[in-house]
Enzyme design. Structure first.
Site, PDB file in Angstrom:
ATOM      1  N   ASN A 111       0.844  -1.190   0.000  1.00  0.00           N
ATOM      2  CA  ASN A 111       0.000   0.000   0.000  1.00  0.00           C
ATOM      3  C   ASN A 111       0.878   1.238   0.000  1.00  0.00           C
ATOM      4  OD1 ASN A 111      -2.426   1.590   0.359  1.00  0.00           O
ATOM      5  ND2 ASN A 111      -1.829   1.861   2.500  1.00  0.00           N
ATOM      6  N   ASP A 149      -2.672   0.614   8.018  1.00  0.00           N
ATOM      7  CA  ASP A 149      -1.391   1.264   7.683  1.00  0.00           C
ATOM      8  C   ASP A 149      -0.256   0.845   8.629  1.00  0.00           C
ATOM      9  OD1 ASP A 149      -2.698   2.675   5.622  1.00  0.00           O
ATOM     10  OD2 ASP A 149      -3.246   4.291   6.979  1.00  0.00           O
TER      11      ASP A 149
HETATM   12  C1  GRF Z   1      -2.188   8.790  -2.893  1.00  0.00           C
HETATM   13  O1  GRF Z   1      -1.925  10.007  -2.251  1.00  0.00           O
HETATM   14  C2  GRF Z   1      -1.843   7.634  -1.999  1.00  0.00           C
HETATM   15  O2  GRF Z   1      -0.800   7.914  -1.119  1.00  0.00           O
HETATM   16  C3  GRF Z   1      -3.116   7.449  -1.214  1.00  0.00           C
HETATM   17  O3  GRF Z   1      -4.142   7.742  -2.123  1.00  0.00           O
HETATM   18  C4  GRF Z   1      -3.672   8.618  -3.130  1.00  0.00           C
HETATM   19  C5  GRF Z   1      -3.976   7.968  -4.444  1.00  0.00           C
HETATM   20  O4  GRF Z   1      -3.846   8.835  -5.518  1.00  0.00           O
HETATM   21  N1  GRF Z   1      -3.193   6.122  -0.664  1.00  0.00           N
HETATM   22  P1  GRF Z   1      -4.161   8.317  -6.997  1.00  0.00           P
HETATM   23  O5  GRF Z   1      -5.576   7.757  -7.006  1.00  0.00           O
HETATM   24  O6  GRF Z   1      -3.134   7.300  -7.361  1.00  0.00           O
HETATM   25  O7  GRF Z   1      -4.068   9.563  -7.849  1.00  0.00           O
END
Ligand code: GRF
Length: 221
Positions: A111, A149
């Site tokens: 993740n 997380d």
């Molecule tokens: C990112 O900021 C990631 O860290 C978080 O969700 C966001 C996803 O962005 N888990 P995207 O959908 O890839 O633009």
């Protein structure tokens, strides 16, 4: 001898800019990865368009169609097993996966999280960073375990927090760095350099005692 390309599934819920970064790295020859499926829990996730334009098969598996988390997770698991996904990349997947699922795929799910874990687990990380007056923040990639997380952290990238930053400017500056981090970290998986070992991360066969840090020159230290 050349290795078979690593088969990955990418799970998204929204914009999919990290999915797009992975697709771009594959097209430019920087990443030897085979994205066998993009799964979204939202039918209208804008990121699905990136998968479709790259001709990657898509499954929309919405929690609205299942009575509980377990059955929703089981439907996702079935697709992943059918597609023989070796790595499951959560890239903006905004739904918690249950214990049965995380146990079944232990060591295969990663993740991306917009903070320097273990700081700021959960949502609203930019606001919390600013409220704490931190001078630095960043993004982390961790193995997914049952806790939110909380699994072992594989890699991180750091950025400074500037005096005038607000949540929008922080997120705008961190976004491109997250893209670099996800591409570089998945690259390590493609080269089979990262393993999950009894709740720890091993890199090149050695358990690491702190996350790999991605530097501006694209190398990990
Ligand atoms: C990112 O900021 C990631 O860290 C978080 O969700 C966001 C996803 O962005 N888990 P995207 O959908 O890839 O633009």
């Amino acid at each position: 001898m050349t290795q078979d390309k690593l088969k990955a599934a990418v799970l998204i819920s929204g914009t999919g800019s990290n999915l797009k970064a992975l697709i771009n790295a594959i097209s430019s020859g920087d990443l030897e990865l085979d994205i066998v499926k993009v799964i979204s829990n939202r039918g209208h996730a804008p990121g699905l368009a990136h998968a479709k334009s790259a001709a990657i098969p898509v499954s929309v598996i919405s929690q609205a169609d299942f009575p509980d988390r377990q059955s929703h997770d089981a439907a996702i698991a079935e697709v992943l097993l059918q597609d023989q996904a070796e790595l499951i990349i959560l890239a903006g997947y905004m739904r918690i996966l249950g214990e049965e699922f995380t146990h079944k795929f232990r060591g295969q799910i990663i993740n991306l999280h917009p903070s320097l874990l273990p700081l700021y687990k959960g949502l609203d990380t930019y606001r919390r960073v600013l409220e704490a007056g931190d001078v630095e923040t960043g993004a982390s990639i961790h193995f997914v375990t049952a806790g939110l997380d909380s699994g072992p952290v594989i890699s991180q990238i750091r950025i400074p927090v500037l005096p005038d930053d607000d949540t929008a400017s922080l997120s705008a500056r961190l976004g491109p760095q997250e893209h670099k981090l996800v591409v570089a970290t998945v690259g390590l998986f493609c080269k089979r350099q990262i393993q999950y070992e009894q709740d720890e991360v091993s890199y090149l066969g050695q358990v690491i005692d702190r996350p790999l840090l991605l530097k501006d020159d694209g190398r990990f230290v």
